[in-house]
Design an enzyme around this catalytic site. Sequence first.
Site, short mmCIF file in Angstrom:
data_model
loop_
_atom_site.label_atom_id
_atom_site.label_comp_id
_atom_site.label_asym_id
_atom_site.label_seq_id
_atom_site.Cartn_x
_atom_site.Cartn_y
_atom_site.Cartn_z
N TRP A 40 0.81 -1.21 0.00
CA TRP A 40 0.00 0.00 0.00
C TRP A 40 0.84 1.27 0.00
CZ3 TRP A 40 -0.56 -4.19 3.18
CH2 TRP A 40 0.13 -4.15 4.40
N GLU A 53 -5.36 0.51 5.86
CA GLU A 53 -5.41 1.10 7.21
C GLU A 53 -6.42 0.36 8.09
OE1 GLU A 53 -3.94 3.58 8.92
OE2 GLU A 53 -2.52 4.13 7.36
N CYS A 211 17.91 0.45 20.12
CA CYS A 211 18.25 1.87 20.29
C CYS A 211 19.54 2.26 19.55
CB CYS A 211 18.37 2.21 21.77
SG CYS A 211 16.85 1.89 22.68
S1 SF4 Z 1 12.95 5.97 20.33
FE1 SF4 Z 1 14.25 5.73 22.14
S2 SF4 Z 1 13.63 3.79 23.05
FE2 SF4 Z 1 12.87 3.81 20.93
S3 SF4 Z 1 14.49 2.79 19.76
FE3 SF4 Z 1 14.86 5.01 19.68
S4 SF4 Z 1 16.31 5.37 21.34
FE4 SF4 Z 1 15.38 3.39 21.72
#
Ligand code: SF4
Length: 371
Positions: A40, A53, A211
């Site tokens: 989509w 959606e 992260c």
């Molecule tokens: S937004 Fe923050 S918690 Fe989420 S992956 Fe990125 S660094 Fe990590």
Amino acid sequence: MRTRKPNLDSVEWTLPSFPVSELRRSLLTWYAESGRDLPWRQTRNVYRIWVSEIMLQQTQVKTVIPYYHRWLDRFPTVEALAAASQEQVLKAWQGLGYYARARNLHRAAQEVVALGEFPRDLETVLALPGIGRSTAGGILSAAFDLPVPILDGNVKRVLARIAALPVAPSKAIASLWQLSEELLDRDRPRDFNQAFMDLGATICTPKQPACLLCPWQKSCQAYNLGMQNDIPVSESRAPIPHKSIGVAVIWNDQGQILIDRRRPEGLLGGMWEFPGGKIEPGESIEQCIRREIQEELAIDIEVGDHLVTVDHTYTHFRVTLNVHHCRYLGGEPQPIECDEIRWVELADLEQFPFPKANLEIIAALRQKQQK
Ligand code: SF4
């Protein structure tokens, strides 16, 4: 830093300010390289986007894809869907679950055909059966590139983390909408919202978010607090975590005390403190202090008498500071885990900004001195 009071009833918390342009730029750059290639996404046809959606509201992408293709083979246009019987519609939906979605989609298709085209204003879209605010934002931004924010489950999680939201997202919906709207790139809403969803689906996942690969890591408050696995706070709030810390008041032969300044980013960034760190399982307070001081400052100390124990509660955790007098033995102090180190007189401590829990240590030192 500019802060605004969010719509939270009982928790003291301010919606942080973010470097919005930088967040937009880094997210879109990441999306260009790592965004998902979904069927989509290859169309601007509003009917196709709308179908996707609705299917995605309660169902995972990999389940939706074959249904999406079969649906479009069966009902290639909104007119074809509107003209079908409800039984045909439910049959085509069979296996996807949450059948109210199919019934609403069918009714909404009939309304859109009656209108002559899919509406472009939010209010009219929200009046269609089965379309809530986030779905409306998803459709309007993806099909028409209109700057309408979204707040699906993935986006809620990312926002809760970057803002270190101290309550369950359901208790801060107004604040999360405000933040989603503020971050939205007005020049590229289609790409931005899709990138936002992809970030939540592929990087900022419910468990073990990646992260280190995240374009928003630098600005993410949960990451800076080391709390990415604790946020979002679950609806039934878990007990607040507790950390036991060993803290050293290190004296040299001139009667000076060693203090350090925390790095600018993260919790209490830029504040001064007495050095120390978390007591590891099986470790005594004395062992912890010796190890931490060696790791953080690369000096040898002798751990002496207990000075004071301080309990303190932050928004996301409680700490107990177990503070001991220590004697400096040798080594050149290095700012390995901090920004700066100083030897200071007890009388000079008040010139430095200390967090609240450390002020209790200073008070205990003064009290001892007066005895
Ligand atoms: S937004 Fe923050 S918690 Fe989420 S992956 Fe990125 S660094 Fe990590």
